[in-house]
Write a protein that holds these residues in place. Structure first.
Motif, PDB file in Angstrom:
ATOM      1  N   ALA A   1      25.651 -20.712   1.884  1.00 46.07           N
ATOM      2  CA  ALA A   1      25.984 -19.989   0.651  1.00 46.07           C
ATOM      3  C   ALA A   1      26.450 -18.574   0.984  1.00 46.07           C
ATOM      4  O   ALA A   1      27.381 -18.051   0.356  1.00 46.07           O
ATOM      5  N   ALA A   2      25.832 -17.944   1.983  1.00 45.37           N
ATOM      6  CA  ALA A   2      26.232 -16.587   2.380  1.00 45.37           C
ATOM      7  C   ALA A   2      27.667 -16.592   2.914  1.00 45.37           C
ATOM      8  O   ALA A   2      28.453 -15.689   2.605  1.00 45.37           O
ATOM      9  N   TRP A   3      28.022 -17.607   3.682  1.00 43.24           N
ATOM     10  CA  TRP A   3      29.394 -17.736   4.195  1.00 43.24           C
ATOM     11  C   TRP A   3      30.364 -17.840   3.031  1.00 43.24           C
ATOM     12  O   TRP A   3      31.373 -17.140   2.979  1.00 43.24           O
ATOM     13  N   ASN A   4      30.066 -18.745   2.120  1.00 43.73           N
ATOM     14  CA  ASN A   4      30.949 -18.949   0.968  1.00 43.73           C
ATOM     15  C   ASN A   4      31.093 -17.675   0.146  1.00 43.73           C
ATOM     16  O   ASN A   4      32.181 -17.368  -0.346  1.00 43.73           O
ATOM     17  N   GLN A   5      30.013 -16.923   0.014  1.00 38.45           N
ATOM     18  CA  GLN A   5      30.059 -15.671  -0.743  1.00 38.45           C
ATOM     19  C   GLN A   5      30.962 -14.655  -0.050  1.00 38.45           C
ATOM     20  O   GLN A   5      31.794 -14.002  -0.695  1.00 38.45           O
ATOM     21  N   VAL A   6      30.821 -14.501   1.258  1.00 38.86           N
ATOM     22  CA  VAL A   6      31.637 -13.533   2.009  1.00 38.86           C
ATOM     23  C   VAL A   6      33.108 -13.932   1.967  1.00 38.86           C
ATOM     24  O   VAL A   6      33.980 -13.092   1.734  1.00 38.86           O
TER      25      VAL A   6
ATOM     26  N   GLY B   1      34.598 -15.763  -0.292  1.00 40.64           N
ATOM     27  CA  GLY B   1      35.070 -15.535  -1.664  1.00 40.64           C
ATOM     28  C   GLY B   1      35.316 -14.064  -1.944  1.00 40.64           C
ATOM     29  O   GLY B   1      36.318 -13.699  -2.571  1.00 40.64           O
ATOM     30  N   SER B   2      34.425 -13.225  -1.458  1.00 44.04           N
ATOM     31  CA  SER B   2      34.599 -11.778  -1.640  1.00 44.04           C
ATOM     32  C   SER B   2      35.820 -11.271  -0.888  1.00 44.04           C
ATOM     33  O   SER B   2      36.565 -10.425  -1.397  1.00 44.04           O
TER      34      SER B   2
ATOM     35  N   THR C   1      38.848 -12.190  -2.867  1.00 44.50           N
ATOM     36  CA  THR C   1      38.960 -11.302  -4.030  1.00 44.50           C
ATOM     37  C   THR C   1      39.488  -9.930  -3.611  1.00 44.50           C
ATOM     38  O   THR C   1      40.366  -9.367  -4.278  1.00 44.50           O
TER      39      THR C   1
ATOM     40  N   ALA D   1      34.288  -7.358   3.369  1.00 44.35           N
ATOM     41  CA  ALA D   1      33.384  -8.110   2.483  1.00 44.35           C
ATOM     42  C   ALA D   1      31.956  -8.088   3.019  1.00 44.35           C
ATOM     43  O   ALA D   1      31.001  -7.938   2.247  1.00 44.35           O
TER      44      ALA D   1
ATOM     45  N   ASP E   1      28.393  -5.865   1.382  1.00 43.88           N
ATOM     46  CA  ASP E   1      27.202  -6.606   0.955  1.00 43.88           C
ATOM     47  C   ASP E   1      26.001  -6.145   1.771  1.00 43.88           C
ATOM     48  O   ASP E   1      25.825  -6.564   2.910  1.00 43.88           O
TER      49      ASP E   1
ATOM     50  N   GLN F   1      23.799  -8.565   3.908  1.00 43.50           N
ATOM     51  CA  GLN F   1      24.277  -9.213   5.135  1.00 43.50           C
ATOM     52  C   GLN F   1      23.695  -8.511   6.360  1.00 43.50           C
ATOM     53  O   GLN F   1      23.683  -7.287   6.440  1.00 43.50           O
TER      54      GLN F   1
END
Length: 91
Positions: free
Chosen positions: A13-18, A20-21, A24, A42, A46, A49
């Protein structure tokens, strides 16, 4: 236990968040592609991280973020998708 080399790694989930950020950030900056600089930014933005926390112990994270943003937004920054380098969307 180590995974065999041909077996894909799990994306957390942390990978996907980074990722995605970073996407963006690249879009917000008007860039055509997500480059390593966007991923680094990114991560730095955060504070949860680990890499961001480690950097904060040896440097002023906000200064690093500001310098990276300035470099990415400068007129001399020209990283974009190039033929043969368009991205792969492997997940």
């Amino acid at each position: 236990m180590a995974r065999p080399n041909d077996e894909p790694l799990i994306h957390t989930a942390a990978w996907n968040q980074v990722v995605g950020s970073a996407d963006t950030l690249a879009r917000f900056m008007g860039h055509e592609a997500v480059n390593p600089e966007h991923l680094v930014l990114a991560v730095l933005l955060d504070p949860d991280q680990l890499a961001s926390q480690v950097l904060a112990t040896i440097a002023d994270r906000e200064q690093v973020v500001a310098a990276l943003r300035e470099a990415i937004q400068s007129t001399s920054y020209s990283r974009s998708a190039v033929a043969g380098e368009e991205s792969s969307e492997k997940e």
